[in-house]
Design an enzyme around this catalytic site. Sequence first.
Site, PDB file in Angstrom:
ATOM      1  CD  GLU B  81       4.121 -17.457  -4.103  1.00 14.13           C
ATOM      2  OE1 GLU B  81       4.329 -16.778  -3.100  1.00 14.13           O
ATOM      3  OE2 GLU B  81       4.162 -18.696  -4.118  1.00 14.13           O
ATOM      4  CB  CYS B 113       1.632 -13.638   0.034  1.00 17.68           C
ATOM      5  SG  CYS B 113       1.556 -15.416  -0.186  1.00 17.68           S
ATOM      6  CB  THR B 154      -4.782 -22.597   1.807  1.00 13.01           C
ATOM      7  OG1 THR B 154      -3.433 -23.056   1.754  1.00 13.01           O
ATOM      8  CG2 THR B 154      -5.408 -23.001   3.125  1.00 13.01           C
ATOM      9  NE  ARG B 201       3.641 -26.359  15.860  1.00 12.24           N
ATOM     10  CZ  ARG B 201       2.378 -26.303  16.261  1.00 12.24           C
ATOM     11  NH1 ARG B 201       1.458 -26.977  15.623  1.00 12.24           N
ATOM     12  NH2 ARG B 201       2.018 -25.579  17.289  1.00 12.24           N
ATOM     13  CB  THR B 203       4.791 -20.805   7.907  1.00 18.86           C
ATOM     14  OG1 THR B 203       3.785 -21.634   8.499  1.00 18.86           O
ATOM     15  CG2 THR B 203       5.567 -21.613   6.886  1.00 18.86           C
ATOM     16  CG  HIS B 236      -1.020 -12.781   3.568  1.00 18.77           C
ATOM     17  ND1 HIS B 236      -1.555 -13.003   2.324  1.00 18.77           N
ATOM     18  CD2 HIS B 236      -0.298 -13.898   3.872  1.00 18.77           C
ATOM     19  CE1 HIS B 236      -1.165 -14.183   1.879  1.00 18.77           C
ATOM     20  NE2 HIS B 236      -0.407 -14.755   2.798  1.00 18.77           N
ATOM     21  CE  LYS B 241      -8.605 -22.243  14.303  1.00 17.95           C
ATOM     22  NZ  LYS B 241      -8.352 -23.500  14.982  1.00 17.95           N
ATOM     23  NE  ARG B 245      -1.703 -17.238  17.463  1.00 17.75           N
ATOM     24  CZ  ARG B 245      -0.748 -18.132  17.269  1.00 17.75           C
ATOM     25  NH1 ARG B 245      -1.030 -19.264  16.650  1.00 17.75           N
ATOM     26  NH2 ARG B 245       0.474 -17.907  17.672  1.00 17.75           N
ATOM     27  CG  ASN B 268      -2.823 -17.648   0.667  1.00 16.25           C
ATOM     28  OD1 ASN B 268      -2.881 -16.496   0.234  1.00 16.25           O
ATOM     29  ND2 ASN B 268      -1.717 -18.171   1.167  1.00 16.25           N
ATOM     30  CB  SER B 298       7.032 -16.576   2.764  1.00 18.06           C
ATOM     31  OG  SER B 298       5.876 -17.021   3.419  1.00 18.06           O
TER      32      SER B 298
END
Lengths: 132, 351
Positions: B81, B113, B154, B201, B203, B236, B241, B245, B268, B298
Site C-alpha cells: 500500500e 496489508c 507500529t 476501535r 479496526t 497478520h 496483541k 487474541r 507492523n 483492511s
Amino acid sequence: MAAAARFWRKIPQRYNLIGTKCSACNKVYFPPRYICPVCRRAGKIEEFKLDGKGELVTYAVIYIAPRGFESQAPYIIGIVELDGGARVTTQIVDCDPKDVEIGMPVKAVFRKVNEDGESGVIYYGYKFTPMR
Amino acid sequence: MKIGIVGYGVYIPHYRIKVEEIARVWGKNPEAIKDGLLIEEKAVPGPDEDTITISVEAARYAVARAGIDPTEIGAIYVGSESHPYSVKPSATTVAEAIGATPALTAADYEFACKAGTAAIQTCMGLVGAKLVKYGVAIGADVSQGAPGDELEYTTAAGGAAYIIGAGDSLIANFEGFFSFTTDTPDFWRRDGQPYPRHGGRFTGKPAYFKHTISAAKGLMEKLGTTPKDYNYIVLHQPNGKFPIRAASELGFNMDQIKTGLLCPKIGNTYSGSSLIGFANVLDKAKPGEKILLVSFGSGAGSDAFSVVVDDSIDQKRNKAPLVSHFLNPCVYIDYAIYAKYKQKFKVATLP
C-alpha cells in the site's frame, strides 16, 4: 525526460552490475567497454555480470552534500574493488562514518540513487553496504 | 500436482526506533503503549529505501534460496500500500533487477496489508494451470503513520518474497486456502493523501478479528483440520496483541504462536507482516510440520493458507539470510532522524 532515457539505457549496469570482459586477456570492464584497450583488434569482448562482492579501497565522508542529497549528509562515498576485478565509485550505506574502514568487505545492495524532483522519475541502482 | 514454495526471501531495514522515543516526543506514557500494543520498537527504512528497494532485496534472496534461473519466472506481483509511484509498476523494476525480464507478466497489487497473500493466490492459480513455471509474490511496505497518531508506534518497513512453483523441490506445499472478504471501512488512505485514517476501535472486532477468525475457521472446516493439527500459526500483526487474541480465540496456544510473532521487535510491516512471520517459521520448521498462515487487509479481507513443510527446506534454508539476520545488529535512531528519513518535513534547497 532526457535524463530518464539516459538512465534507462544504463539499467543493466545500475541494477545488476553488468560489465564486459575481454576473453582474450580476461580483463573486466565496468562500466562496460566494447573494445578492449589492451588487446584492441585481437580482443573478444563479452557481457560479464559482477557478483557485487568486494573490498573498500578508499573513501571520503561528504558533509556538504550536493542538491538532492542534503538529507543524507554526512554520507560515505567510496571506491570498491569488486571480486571480479573492476572498481566502482559508489555510496556506502547503512554504515556510520565512524565505522568505515579501508579494506572492509562490502556487498552491493539495491537502493534509490536519485529522483527527478517530487513528481519525476525515481532512479534506482547499486550502492554498497558493509558485509554482515 | 503439489503447488508450493520453491524459494523465499526477506528484507528488513537496518534502522529501528523505540516506543519510548516516539512517546517522548508526544508526551505519552511509553509503558502504557508498550503494554497496550505489545510492541517495543519498529523497523524504519533508510533515506534511500522504499517498497521497490525492499522488494528487490527480498526477491533476490528468494531466487538465491530457490536456486532457479530467473528467466524461468513467468509472473511477478508486488503487493503493497506504499508503492512509490501511483502510475508505474513496482513489479517491472523488481523483474528487471532480478533478471526475469522480458518474457513475463507483472503487476502491482493493493489490498491494505494482505496484497502479498493475494499475490500468492494468483501465482498458485497460474502455476496450477501450468500457465507459468514459477510466479513471484511479494508483500512489502514502508507504511505511513501520521505524526502523533497511535499508528506511528507500529507502522514499519519490510517485505518478503515467495517463489511459487510445482514439483518435487518444494520448501513447503499448500494444502489449500480460504478467503473471507467484506466491504468494511476500518482503515483507508484516499488518493493523494500522505497518511491513512482509521476507525480506532472499529479496526478490531468487526474488521481484524471477524475476518482473520472467519478465514481460519473456513479453511479448517474445508480441510477437516483443527488447531491441534498445526505446529504453527502466523497471523497478520498490526500490533503484538491482536494476533495472540485471535489465535487464542481459534484455540491455538503460545507455543504455536510465538515463532511467527515478530511485531514486538519490527512493528507492523503491513503487506510484509504475516509473510515475514511466515518466513521466520520456515527458517525453523522441520519437514512434515504444518503451518496455518492468515493475512488480513483492511477494507477488508483475510486469506488463510494451510501449508505443509517439505523435505527441501533443510537443503535450501541456508542459501539466503534467515529472518534472524535482519533482527540484530540494528541501529537505533531518535525521532529527529526518523522524521528526516521518513521525509516528515521538507528540506530547504538553497539556490
